[in-house]
Design a protein around this motif. Structure first.
Motif, PDB file in Angstrom:
ATOM      1  N   THR A   8       0.696  -1.048  -0.176  1.00 44.25           N
ATOM      2  CA  THR A   8      -0.060  -0.260   0.178  1.00 44.25           C
ATOM      3  C   THR A   8       0.770   1.204  -0.150  1.00 44.25           C
ATOM      4  O   THR A   8       0.613   2.278  -0.682  1.00 44.25           O
ATOM      5  N   LEU A  44      -5.983   3.824   4.851  1.00 49.92           N
ATOM      6  CA  LEU A  44      -6.293   2.661   4.186  1.00 49.92           C
ATOM      7  C   LEU A  44      -5.574   1.209   4.711  1.00 49.92           C
ATOM      8  O   LEU A  44      -4.655   1.389   5.725  1.00 49.92           O
ATOM      9  N   SER A  62      -4.328  -6.220  -5.483  1.00 49.96           N
ATOM     10  CA  SER A  62      -4.595  -4.749  -5.340  1.00 49.96           C
ATOM     11  C   SER A  62      -5.135  -4.289  -6.959  1.00 49.96           C
ATOM     12  O   SER A  62      -5.299  -2.937  -6.857  1.00 49.96           O
ATOM     13  N   ASP A  67     -10.217  -1.053  -5.056  1.00 46.53           N
ATOM     14  CA  ASP A  67      -9.035  -0.819  -4.114  1.00 46.53           C
ATOM     15  C   ASP A  67      -8.192   0.492  -4.938  1.00 46.53           C
ATOM     16  O   ASP A  67      -7.702   1.295  -4.435  1.00 46.53           O
ATOM     17  N   ILE A  71      -7.552   4.173  -3.401  1.00 42.08           N
ATOM     18  CA  ILE A  71      -6.129   4.885  -2.887  1.00 42.08           C
ATOM     19  C   ILE A  71      -6.164   6.126  -3.508  1.00 42.08           C
ATOM     20  O   ILE A  71      -5.848   7.143  -2.932  1.00 42.08           O
TER      21      ILE A  71
END
Length: 93
Positions: A8, A44, A62, A67, A71
């Motif tokens: 992430t 997140l 991801s 997703d 983000i």
């Protein structure tokens, strides 16, 4: 020894760089960029991996549109927040 990595964090950093290429903020100094990343990452879920196989699996998982959208949304929200009220005087990064 194994190295623990957060997928992430990598994606947020790339997303922030893309955002900064196309948008102007009041300040985009190193401190403000770190603040933006911290705010976004705190909103997140972390996705850690240790091996190259884990990295590939995490990247594949991801790629889902929800997703990616989440983000981008969190990076934009954090960038707008930091740009509106930087944690330092605007003329002294």
């Amino acid at each position: 020894m194994y190295e623990l990595k957060n997928h992430t964090e990598t994606v947020v950093q790339q997303t922030l760089q893309n955002y900064l290429r196309n948008n102007v903020l009041n300040c985009s100094c190193e401190r403000c960029q770190a603040d933006i990343m911290a705010l976004a990452l705190n909103r997140l879920p972390a996705r850690y991996y240790v091996s190259s196989r884990g990295e590939i699996m995490t990247q594949l998982e991801s790629q889902a549109l929800p997703d990616q959208t989440r983000i981008i949304t969190e990076v934009v929200r954090a960038a707008q927040q930091v740009s509106a009220t930087p944690f330092h005087p605007i003329n002294q990064p």
